[in-house]
Design an enzyme around this catalytic site. Structure first.
Site, PDB file in Angstrom:
ATOM      1  N   GLN A  18       0.965  -1.140   0.239  1.00 50.80           N
ATOM      2  CA  GLN A  18       0.039  -0.023   0.096  1.00 50.80           C
ATOM      3  C   GLN A  18       1.020   1.311  -0.067  1.00 50.80           C
ATOM      4  OE1 GLN A  18      -3.615  -0.730   2.881  1.00 50.80           O
ATOM      5  NE2 GLN A  18      -1.842  -1.921   3.780  1.00 50.80           N
ATOM      6  N   ASN A  19       2.179   0.896   0.182  1.00 53.09           N
ATOM      7  CA  ASN A  19       3.092   2.185   0.415  1.00 53.09           C
ATOM      8  C   ASN A  19       3.122   2.631  -0.948  1.00 53.09           C
ATOM      9  OD1 ASN A  19       3.019   1.502   2.830  1.00 53.09           O
ATOM     10  ND2 ASN A  19       5.054   0.457   3.266  1.00 53.09           N
ATOM     11  N   ASP A  48       6.188   4.611  -1.235  1.00 54.77           N
ATOM     12  CA  ASP A  48       7.603   4.631  -1.271  1.00 54.77           C
ATOM     13  C   ASP A  48       8.275   3.733  -2.163  1.00 54.77           C
ATOM     14  OD1 ASP A  48       8.324   2.321   0.270  1.00 54.77           O
ATOM     15  OD2 ASP A  48       7.646   3.370   1.887  1.00 54.77           O
ATOM     16  N   HIS A  95      -1.587   1.508  -4.122  1.00 57.58           N
ATOM     17  CA  HIS A  95      -1.801   2.743  -4.035  1.00 57.58           C
ATOM     18  C   HIS A  95      -0.991   3.780  -4.938  1.00 57.58           C
ATOM     19  CE1 HIS A  95      -4.361   1.784  -0.067  1.00 57.58           C
ATOM     20  NE2 HIS A  95      -4.735   1.576  -1.157  1.00 57.58           N
ATOM     21  N   CYS A 118      -0.585  12.147 -15.837  1.00 59.60           N
ATOM     22  CA  CYS A 118      -1.340  13.200 -16.619  1.00 59.60           C
ATOM     23  C   CYS A 118      -2.792  13.088 -16.582  1.00 59.60           C
ATOM     24  CB  CYS A 118      -0.855  13.239 -18.065  1.00 59.60           C
ATOM     25  SG  CYS A 118      -1.768  14.433 -18.996  1.00 59.60           S
ATOM     26  N   CYS A 127       3.099  17.760 -19.554  1.00 52.86           N
ATOM     27  CA  CYS A 127       3.044  16.309 -19.573  1.00 52.86           C
ATOM     28  C   CYS A 127       4.031  16.039 -20.940  1.00 52.86           C
ATOM     29  CB  CYS A 127       1.497  15.694 -19.754  1.00 52.86           C
ATOM     30  SG  CYS A 127       1.745  14.042 -20.654  1.00 52.86           S
ATOM     31  N   GLY A 169       2.567  -4.608   8.859  1.00 53.43           N
ATOM     32  CA  GLY A 169       2.648  -3.115   9.147  1.00 53.43           C
ATOM     33  C   GLY A 169       1.467  -2.131   8.600  1.00 53.43           C
ATOM     34  N   GLU A 220       1.517  -3.784  16.866  1.00 56.34           N
ATOM     35  CA  GLU A 220       0.197  -3.974  17.707  1.00 56.34           C
ATOM     36  C   GLU A 220      -0.941  -4.780  16.989  1.00 56.34           C
ATOM     37  OE1 GLU A 220      -0.274   0.016  18.875  1.00 56.34           O
ATOM     38  OE2 GLU A 220      -0.933   0.591  16.784  1.00 56.34           O
ATOM     39  N   ALA A 248       8.657  -4.414  12.936  1.00 58.00           N
ATOM     40  CA  ALA A 248       8.780  -5.119  11.547  1.00 58.00           C
ATOM     41  C   ALA A 248      10.364  -5.668  11.495  1.00 58.00           C
ATOM     42  CB  ALA A 248       8.416  -4.361  10.366  1.00 58.00           C
TER      43      ALA A 248
HETATM   44  C1  BJW Z   1       4.380  -1.129  12.977  1.00 56.58           C
HETATM   45  C2  BJW Z   1       5.603  -0.347  13.182  1.00 56.58           C
HETATM   46  C3  BJW Z   1       6.594  -0.879  13.125  1.00 56.58           C
HETATM   47  C4  BJW Z   1       4.265   1.112  13.173  1.00 56.58           C
HETATM   48  N1  BJW Z   1       6.745  -2.251  12.943  1.00 56.58           N
HETATM   49  N2  BJW Z   1       4.405  -2.074  12.601  1.00 56.58           N
HETATM   50  C5  BJW Z   1     -16.674   2.235   4.589  1.00 56.58           C
HETATM   51  C6  BJW Z   1     -16.443   0.952   4.549  1.00 56.58           C
HETATM   52  C7  BJW Z   1     -15.532   0.322   3.919  1.00 56.58           C
HETATM   53  C8  BJW Z   1     -14.745   0.941   2.901  1.00 56.58           C
HETATM   54  C9  BJW Z   1     -15.211   2.425   2.760  1.00 56.58           C
HETATM   55  C10 BJW Z   1     -16.028   2.693   3.414  1.00 56.58           C
HETATM   56  N3  BJW Z   1     -16.102   4.168   3.254  1.00 56.58           N
HETATM   57  C11 BJW Z   1     -15.399   4.295   2.265  1.00 56.58           C
HETATM   58  C12 BJW Z   1     -14.626   3.220   1.998  1.00 56.58           C
HETATM   59  C13 BJW Z   1     -13.464   3.134   0.992  1.00 56.58           C
HETATM   60  C14 BJW Z   1     -12.278   3.554   1.410  1.00 56.58           C
HETATM   61  C15 BJW Z   1     -12.068   3.297   2.914  1.00 56.58           C
HETATM   62  O1  BJW Z   1     -11.354   2.077   3.204  1.00 56.58           O
HETATM   63  N4  BJW Z   1     -12.193   4.334   3.780  1.00 56.58           N
HETATM   64  C16 BJW Z   1     -11.721   3.990   5.335  1.00 56.58           C
HETATM   65  C17 BJW Z   1     -11.336   5.089   5.924  1.00 56.58           C
HETATM   66  C18 BJW Z   1     -13.085   3.342   5.787  1.00 56.58           C
HETATM   67  N5  BJW Z   1     -11.233   3.380   0.383  1.00 56.58           N
HETATM   68  C19 BJW Z   1     -11.191   3.485  -0.767  1.00 56.58           C
HETATM   69  O2  BJW Z   1     -11.626   4.575  -1.149  1.00 56.58           O
HETATM   70  C20 BJW Z   1     -10.265   2.754  -1.755  1.00 56.58           C
HETATM   71  N6  BJW Z   1     -11.093   2.779  -3.004  1.00 56.58           N
HETATM   72  C21 BJW Z   1     -11.920   2.038  -3.052  1.00 56.58           C
HETATM   73  O3  BJW Z   1     -12.437   1.433  -2.108  1.00 56.58           O
HETATM   74  O4  BJW Z   1     -12.343   1.736  -4.184  1.00 56.58           O
HETATM   75  C22 BJW Z   1     -13.465   0.723  -4.662  1.00 56.58           C
HETATM   76  C23 BJW Z   1     -13.093  -0.408  -4.709  1.00 56.58           C
HETATM   77  C24 BJW Z   1     -14.214  -1.571  -4.665  1.00 56.58           C
HETATM   78  C25 BJW Z   1     -13.835  -2.848  -4.902  1.00 56.58           C
HETATM   79  C26 BJW Z   1     -12.396  -3.119  -5.064  1.00 56.58           C
HETATM   80  C27 BJW Z   1     -11.769  -2.466  -5.301  1.00 56.58           C
HETATM   81  C28 BJW Z   1     -11.738  -0.943  -4.890  1.00 56.58           C
HETATM   82  C29 BJW Z   1      -8.964   3.760  -2.096  1.00 56.58           C
HETATM   83  C30 BJW Z   1      -8.049   3.892  -0.869  1.00 56.58           C
HETATM   84  C31 BJW Z   1      -6.952   4.730  -0.959  1.00 56.58           C
HETATM   85  C32 BJW Z   1      -6.170   4.732   0.161  1.00 56.58           C
HETATM   86  N7  BJW Z   1      -5.016   5.888   0.029  1.00 56.58           N
HETATM   87  C33 BJW Z   1      -4.033   6.155   0.808  1.00 56.58           C
HETATM   88  C34 BJW Z   1      -3.388   7.364   0.262  1.00 56.58           C
HETATM   89  C35 BJW Z   1      -2.317   6.982  -0.734  1.00 56.58           C
HETATM   90  C36 BJW Z   1      -1.456   8.014  -1.080  1.00 56.58           C
HETATM   91  C37 BJW Z   1      -0.658   8.347   0.071  1.00 56.58           C
HETATM   92  O5  BJW Z   1       0.291   7.588   0.609  1.00 56.58           O
HETATM   93  O6  BJW Z   1      -0.729   9.608   0.323  1.00 56.58           O
HETATM   94  O7  BJW Z   1      -3.112   5.201   1.161  1.00 56.58           O
HETATM   95  S1  BJW Z   1      -4.807   6.581   2.606  1.00 56.58           S
HETATM   96  C38 BJW Z   1      -3.401   5.872   3.479  1.00 56.58           C
HETATM   97  O8  BJW Z   1      -4.126   4.757   4.007  1.00 56.58           O
HETATM   98  C39 BJW Z   1      -2.481   5.305   2.295  1.00 56.58           C
HETATM   99  C40 BJW Z   1      -2.213   3.865   3.001  1.00 56.58           C
HETATM  100  O9  BJW Z   1      -1.597   3.168   1.841  1.00 56.58           O
HETATM  101  C41 BJW Z   1      -3.476   3.435   3.451  1.00 56.58           C
HETATM  102  C42 BJW Z   1      -3.124   2.402   4.595  1.00 56.58           C
HETATM  103  O10 BJW Z   1      -2.475   2.956   5.789  1.00 56.58           O
HETATM  104  P1  BJW Z   1      -1.642   1.915   6.494  1.00 56.58           P
HETATM  105  O11 BJW Z   1      -0.482   1.365   5.762  1.00 56.58           O
HETATM  106  O12 BJW Z   1      -2.382   0.721   7.230  1.00 56.58           O
HETATM  107  O13 BJW Z   1      -0.858   2.748   7.520  1.00 56.58           O
HETATM  108  P2  BJW Z   1      -1.501   3.207   9.095  1.00 56.58           P
HETATM  109  O14 BJW Z   1      -0.623   4.357   9.298  1.00 56.58           O
HETATM  110  O15 BJW Z   1      -2.874   3.202   9.145  1.00 56.58           O
HETATM  111  O16 BJW Z   1      -1.125   1.905   9.878  1.00 56.58           O
HETATM  112  C43 BJW Z   1       0.219   1.552  10.394  1.00 56.58           C
HETATM  113  C44 BJW Z   1       0.351   0.346  11.059  1.00 56.58           C
HETATM  114  O17 BJW Z   1       1.791  -0.111  11.122  1.00 56.58           O
HETATM  115  C45 BJW Z   1      -0.128   0.364  12.522  1.00 56.58           C
HETATM  116  O18 BJW Z   1      -1.086  -0.562  12.734  1.00 56.58           O
HETATM  117  C46 BJW Z   1       0.879   0.594  13.338  1.00 56.58           C
HETATM  118  O19 BJW Z   1       0.763  -0.061  14.591  1.00 56.58           O
HETATM  119  C47 BJW Z   1       2.000  -0.250  12.681  1.00 56.58           C
HETATM  120  N8  BJW Z   1       3.444  -0.145  12.843  1.00 56.58           N
HETATM  121  N9  BJW Z   1       5.258   1.098  13.314  1.00 56.58           N
HETATM  122  C48 BJW Z   1       5.560  -2.569  12.461  1.00 56.58           C
HETATM  123  N10 BJW Z   1       8.056  -0.193  13.380  1.00 56.58           N
END
Ligand code: BJW
Length: 248
Positions: free
Chosen positions: A101-102, A104, A119, A127, A146, A186, A215, A231
């Site tokens: 999902q990252n 980077d 992502h 573009c 572009c 993570g 966690e 991790a």
């Molecule tokens: C460690 C650690 C260490 C710390 N060692 N661990 C209601 C219900 C269900 C879904 C939806 C809903 N309402 C809307 C939706 C859909 C929506 C969604 O999920 N919303 C939620 C908020 C509810 N999703 C979407 O819109 C997605 N598209 C979609 O659903 O299209 C329709 C579809 C239908 C069918 C199939 C497919 C698609 C798009 C989502 C786009 C997310 N974009 C982002 C930004 C990307 C660009 C950017 O980077 O800026 O993606 S948001 C952000 O969150 C980013 C991440 O990839 C994503 C996930 O975050 P992640 O990686 O889990 O990070 P954290 O910070 O949340 O967690 C880190 C974890 O690491 C923690 O647990 C820590 O404890 C741990 N940690 N240090 C190990 N050292």
């Protein structure tokens, strides 16, 4: 490894690994949620939706410019978890697919090849007129054109915002349906569709599921096995156990 699931994992097993922001924290890149997270100081709706970009492109571009500069800083490099996953891909006799999902590029820098950025990627620009994707390492502004269609003020970060479709979903769901081991590393389990992958895998009834996270995540209880801790420690240990099991 948990005895029940672990016994099924042999050298020919297909492995899918989902990674999230937590794997890059020990490389110096902040996660999204929680104290010190990226959203601190930014409202999600202001920087990670297409509506925000349409309303205020300068603020959104600034958010991604800052993160791009940080990613390209000299002190940012893959940590032991990224390196262990690259080693797993090199040495494991079966298929290994990393779905991150990252945005980077730390998996690539560690040597991982079979990788999907669901992502998008911070070091690319897309573009909005012709959909061409370009490598991009500097700040993005409205003056850029572009290289494919020459449109000005059309480039945006090549990332997936809320409400947009993640990339390569068909390939990901095919791999989830066919895998024998699913690892989530993570990730907080709060963003879909990635948060639902563990249920997709469980529905096939075939694969062992493991969460490696600092966690318990929001979906942690859905995994057959959970290991908690940083991790950079948990991932190399788990990979070493897998490789020992396969004799590779
Ligand atoms: C460690 C650690 C260490 C710390 N060692 N661990 C209601 C219900 C269900 C879904 C939806 C809903 N309402 C809307 C939706 C859909 C929506 C969604 O999920 N919303 C939620 C908020 C509810 N999703 C979407 O819109 C997605 N598209 C979609 O659903 O299209 C329709 C579809 C239908 C069918 C199939 C497919 C698609 C798009 C989502 C786009 C997310 N974009 C982002 C930004 C990307 C660009 C950017 O980077 O800026 O993606 S948001 C952000 O969150 C980013 C991440 O990839 C994503 C996930 O975050 P992640 O990686 O889990 O990070 P954290 O910070 O949340 O967690 C880190 C974890 O690491 C923690 O647990 C820590 O404890 C741990 N940690 N240090 C190990 N050292």
């Amino acid at each position: 490894m948990h005895a029940e699931g672990g016994q099924r994992i042999r050298g020919e097993a297909a492995i899918v690994v989902l990674t999230g922001a937590g794997i890059s924290v020990e490389s110096g890149l902040p996660s999204f949620r929680g104290a010190g997270g990226l959203w601190e100081g930014w409202r999600l709706e202001d920087v990670a939706t297409p509506e925000a970009f349409a309303r205020d492109p300068i603020t959104v571009q600034r958010f991604y410019d800052q993160r791009r500069r940080q990613l390209l800083g000299e002190d940012i490099r893959p940590n032991a978890a990224h390196l262990a996953l690259a080693e797993l891909e090199r040495r494991w006799p079966g298929e290994v697919l990393i779905v991150t999902q990252n945005i980077d590029d730390l998996h690539e820098r560690a040597g991982t090849r079979n990788l999907i950025h669901m992502h998008g990627e911070l070091l690319k620009a897309r573009c909005t007129a012709c959909a061409a994707v370009h490598p991009w390492r500097s700040d993005l502004s409205s003056s850029h054109r572009c290289a494919a269609c020459a449109g000005q003020n059309r480039l945006r970060p090549h990332v997936v915002w809320f409400g947009e479709l993640p990339l390569e979903m068909d390939r990901i769901y095919d791999a989830l349906a066919a895998c024998d081991l699913f690892l989530a590393i993570g990730t907080s389990g709060q963003v879909y569709p990635a948060a639902g992958f563990v249920e997709t895998v469980r529905a096939t009834g075939q694969a062992h599921t493991v969460e490696l996270n600092l966690e318990p995540s929001a979906t942690g209880s859905l995994f057959a096995e959970q290991r908690h801790g940083p991790a950079s420690e948990r991932v190399p240990r788990f990979v070493a156990e897998l490789l020992a099991r396969s004799g590779s």
